[in-house]
Design a protein around this motif. Structure first.
Motif, PDB file in Angstrom:
ATOM      1  N   SER A  94      68.931  16.942  30.668  1.00 45.34           N
ATOM      2  CA  SER A  94      68.383  17.847  31.690  1.00 45.34           C
ATOM      3  C   SER A  94      66.980  17.454  32.129  1.00 45.34           C
ATOM      4  O   SER A  94      66.558  17.770  33.233  1.00 45.34           O
ATOM      5  CB  SER A  94      68.332  19.273  31.137  1.00 45.34           C
ATOM      6  OG  SER A  94      67.447  19.315  30.016  1.00 45.34           O
ATOM      7  N   ASN A 119      68.915  12.565  33.103  1.00 49.37           N
ATOM      8  CA  ASN A 119      69.978  12.495  34.111  1.00 49.37           C
ATOM      9  C   ASN A 119      69.608  13.269  35.377  1.00 49.37           C
ATOM     10  O   ASN A 119      70.397  13.341  36.296  1.00 49.37           O
ATOM     11  CB  ASN A 119      71.285  13.057  33.516  1.00 49.37           C
ATOM     12  CG  ASN A 119      72.483  12.739  34.368  1.00 49.37           C
ATOM     13  OD1 ASN A 119      72.668  11.595  34.777  1.00 49.37           O
ATOM     14  ND2 ASN A 119      73.303  13.739  34.657  1.00 49.37           N
ATOM     15  N   GLU A 120      68.422  13.867  35.385  1.00 49.69           N
ATOM     16  CA  GLU A 120      68.056  14.731  36.509  1.00 49.69           C
ATOM     17  C   GLU A 120      66.803  14.196  37.218  1.00 49.69           C
ATOM     18  O   GLU A 120      65.694  14.313  36.700  1.00 49.69           O
ATOM     19  CB  GLU A 120      67.798  16.166  36.010  1.00 49.69           C
ATOM     20  CG  GLU A 120      69.041  16.885  35.508  1.00 49.69           C
ATOM     21  CD  GLU A 120      70.070  17.129  36.614  1.00 49.69           C
ATOM     22  OE1 GLU A 120      69.693  17.246  37.794  1.00 49.69           O
ATOM     23  OE2 GLU A 120      71.276  17.196  36.279  1.00 49.69           O
ATOM     24  N   SER A 123      63.727  16.465  37.529  1.00 49.58           N
ATOM     25  CA  SER A 123      63.295  17.155  36.309  1.00 49.58           C
ATOM     26  C   SER A 123      61.823  16.914  35.993  1.00 49.58           C
ATOM     27  O   SER A 123      61.228  15.914  36.416  1.00 49.58           O
ATOM     28  CB  SER A 123      64.151  16.710  35.125  1.00 49.58           C
ATOM     29  OG  SER A 123      63.912  15.350  34.857  1.00 49.58           O
ATOM     30  N   ARG A 139      75.883  15.376  38.087  1.00 42.32           N
ATOM     31  CA  ARG A 139      75.656  16.564  37.269  1.00 42.32           C
ATOM     32  C   ARG A 139      76.659  16.646  36.107  1.00 42.32           C
ATOM     33  O   ARG A 139      77.830  16.354  36.290  1.00 42.32           O
ATOM     34  CB  ARG A 139      75.763  17.791  38.185  1.00 42.32           C
ATOM     35  CG  ARG A 139      75.458  19.131  37.567  1.00 42.32           C
ATOM     36  CD  ARG A 139      74.112  19.219  36.870  1.00 42.32           C
ATOM     37  NE  ARG A 139      72.923  19.016  37.658  1.00 42.32           N
ATOM     38  CZ  ARG A 139      72.287  19.970  38.335  1.00 42.32           C
ATOM     39  NH1 ARG A 139      72.759  21.193  38.375  1.00 42.32           N
ATOM     40  NH2 ARG A 139      71.161  19.689  38.978  1.00 42.32           N
TER      41      ARG A 139
END
Ligand SMILES: N[C@@H]1[C@@H](O)[C@H](O)[C@@H](COP(=O)(O)O)O[C@@H]1O
Length: 334
Positions: A94, A119-120, A123, A139
């Motif tokens: 996240s 993965n974001e 973020s 996502r």
């Protein structure tokens, strides 16, 4: 009934290929930049911590690199940080987990170079760290982590084995490129047998899970996020060598124990534990690297996770649970 985790399992080969295509040269640059640093800290939580354990224990077979693994808050409270010439690599799907974010900020206050693997793109970790690698999964919704687990592990191996640079490390990096096609086949070939296995074990309450070398990190992931978060079973991970220092006293008839075996030197103790457990009638479940692939054994977590994902998926399903949901914890903030 298909839960989100089903599609996310299928998406793993594509996520790995995309991450390699788009981040490989960047990760080589990172490896060059941090090569020669005195200490590498690896920090994450849950599934993301498990990838740190596996990467540390895999590179430890080849190199004397100084690597420490901590959870987010253990790093924050650590008094004896090496501040100069050190790097913190954070793993987080996240990029928002409070513990890991606190570690990032603590490192920055102390002048430690920071690299996040998330993965974001939007973020906090991706934005605040000195450098960042993006896993290209799209996502992920299933809490227990499938494609982000795989791609984080890929990034840590890519960076650490590139630093190491020996012929064996090169071989591992080459074998790493074969992982997407190997797991593509395994995803197809291992579903049915593990559905049947899950049906057999669906009523069990507790599973122990053990491995040696990088398979300890996998055992940690399987117990913490896959069995406890995903399948809502009690679970406990351990290094195979620890079997006779505790679990041996509870390894009784009918107790399920999952063994991860890749023929590492420490797996001599895995074999002894399997032998002992079989003799007393424990329910032994073994995932052996030799049954799935002949690539470099240090890549075992990438391979063994596939049949286990199906086992967990169906274990949850047969208990009427969505393996990707949680009862108490949101995927991003808690
Ligand atoms: N319940 C989740 C875990 O499944 C996850 O592994 C961990 C780290 O999340 P992230 O990788 O986003 O930092 O956070 C929570 O504890």
């Amino acid at each position: 009934m298909k839960y989100d985790m089903y599609n996310e399992v299928l998406e793993q080969p594509k996520s790995l290929k995309k991450t390699l295509n788009e981040e490989e040269s960047h990760m080589k640059e990172i490896a060059e930049k941090i090569n020669g640093m005195d200490r590498i800290y690896l920090v994450g939580c849950g599934s993301s911590l498990s990838t740190c354990y596996s990467a540390r224990d895999a590179i430890g077979f080849l190199s004397d690199m100084n690597i420490e693994v901590h959870t987010g808050y253990e790093f924050v409270h650590h008094k004896n940080l090496q501040k100069s010439n050190s790097v913190l690599i954070l793993t987080s799907q996240s990029g928002e987990t409070a513990d890991t974010l606190a570690a990032l900020r603590k490192a920055q206050e102390n002048g430690i170079y920071t690299i996040s693997i998330t993965n974001e793109p939007e973020s906090s970790m991706n934005k605040e760290s000195d450098d960042s690698v993006l896993t290209r999964c799209g996502r992920e919704t299933a809490i227990l982590g499938t494609k982000t687990y795989m791609t984080q592990l890929l990034c840590l191996y890519e960076i650490l084995f590139s630093i190491e640079g020996s012929a064996e490390a090169e071989k591992i990096l080459n074998d790493l490129k074969q992982i997407p096609s190997i797991i593509e086949e395994l995803i197809k070939s291992t579903e049915e047998e593990n559905r049947i296995l899950a049906k057999k074990y669906k009523d069990e309450d507790i599973f122990y899970c053990m491995g040696s070398g990088p398979n300890f990190g996998l055992a940690y992931k399987v117990a913490m996020t896959m069995l406890m978060e995903g399948a809502l079973k009690h679970a406990c991970p351990l290094y195979s060598g620890e079997f006779r220092h505790g679990l041996i006293e509870r390894a009784e008839k009918n107790v399920p124990i999952i063994f991860l075996d890749a023929g590492f030197p420490g797996d001599e103790l895995t074999s002894k534990s399997i032998e002992f457990s079989n003799e007393i009638g424990a329910k032994t479940i073994t995932f052996n690297m030799n049954d799935y692939s002949n690539i470099h054994p240090l890549l075992a977590p990438f391979i063994l996770i596939i049949p286990i994902e199906w086992f967990i998926y169906y274990l949850s399903h047969y208990n009427g649970e969505d393996p990707g949901s949680t009862r108490h914890i949101g995927k991003v903030r808690y």
